[in-house]
Design a protein around this motif. Sequence first.
Motif, short mmCIF file in Angstrom:
data_model
loop_
_atom_site.label_atom_id
_atom_site.label_comp_id
_atom_site.label_asym_id
_atom_site.label_seq_id
_atom_site.Cartn_x
_atom_site.Cartn_y
_atom_site.Cartn_z
N GLY A 34 35.78 33.94 36.82
CA GLY A 34 35.88 34.88 38.01
C GLY A 34 34.96 35.89 37.62
O GLY A 34 35.07 37.04 38.52
N GLY A 37 32.05 37.53 41.40
CA GLY A 37 32.65 37.46 42.57
C GLY A 37 33.59 36.41 42.59
O GLY A 37 34.53 36.25 43.55
N GLY A 41 36.36 31.55 48.07
CA GLY A 41 37.56 31.68 48.72
C GLY A 41 38.87 31.99 47.98
O GLY A 41 39.78 31.81 48.17
N THR A 42 38.40 32.74 46.65
CA THR A 42 39.58 33.10 45.87
C THR A 42 39.69 34.73 45.62
O THR A 42 40.33 35.07 45.05
CB THR A 42 39.44 32.64 44.50
OG1 THR A 42 38.20 33.00 43.85
CG2 THR A 42 39.49 30.99 44.31
N ASN A 43 38.69 35.35 46.42
CA ASN A 43 38.84 37.02 46.25
C ASN A 43 38.47 37.23 44.86
O ASN A 43 39.34 38.14 44.34
CB ASN A 43 40.02 37.54 46.82
CG ASN A 43 40.11 37.30 48.43
OD1 ASN A 43 38.93 37.31 49.09
ND2 ASN A 43 41.26 37.26 48.87
N GLY A 44 37.60 36.79 44.11
CA GLY A 44 37.36 37.11 42.78
C GLY A 44 38.07 36.26 41.77
O GLY A 44 38.04 36.80 40.52
N GLY A 45 38.85 35.38 42.27
CA GLY A 45 39.83 34.64 40.91
C GLY A 45 38.86 33.31 40.54
O GLY A 45 37.74 33.31 40.71
#
Length: 151
Positions: A34, A37, A41-45
């Motif tokens: 993680g 960024g 497509g995981t918003n930082g996940g």
Amino acid sequence: MSARLNSAQPYVIGLFRVVLGLLFAVHGAASLFGVLGGAAGTNGGTIAAGTWPGWYAAVIQLVAGGLVLLGLGTRGAALVASGSMAYAYFDVHQQAALWPIQNGGELSVLFCWGFFLLVFTGSGAFGLDRLFGRRAAAEGEPSAERQPLAA
């Protein structure tokens, strides 16, 4: 001019290898940990452990990218990395459209061909492969790079 460019070739290949390996390893680190960024497509996940094919691709990216970056086992690591990017392109991207510009697969194609080039050129300068190759040569073992190809 040509002789001067040819003399710089191992150093340019070495620099190319370092940059390519670093960029590839960063993709794997982003997906697995993680950082920077996170996974796309995981918003930082991160990608869930064991999910096919994303998690396995991220492991290949991190390990093969790190090996290529260091120049350790470059040809084998580059072959695995190139194959993983060919799989990514044909399995994921090409389903959307034929051309990479249409299906978002430019990065997969560039990584695939960049690593494929390293399979044939080797690590160039600055790589640990050269260090171990010199050690093997000093011990009297034949080096694959010095062996001529039989036609």
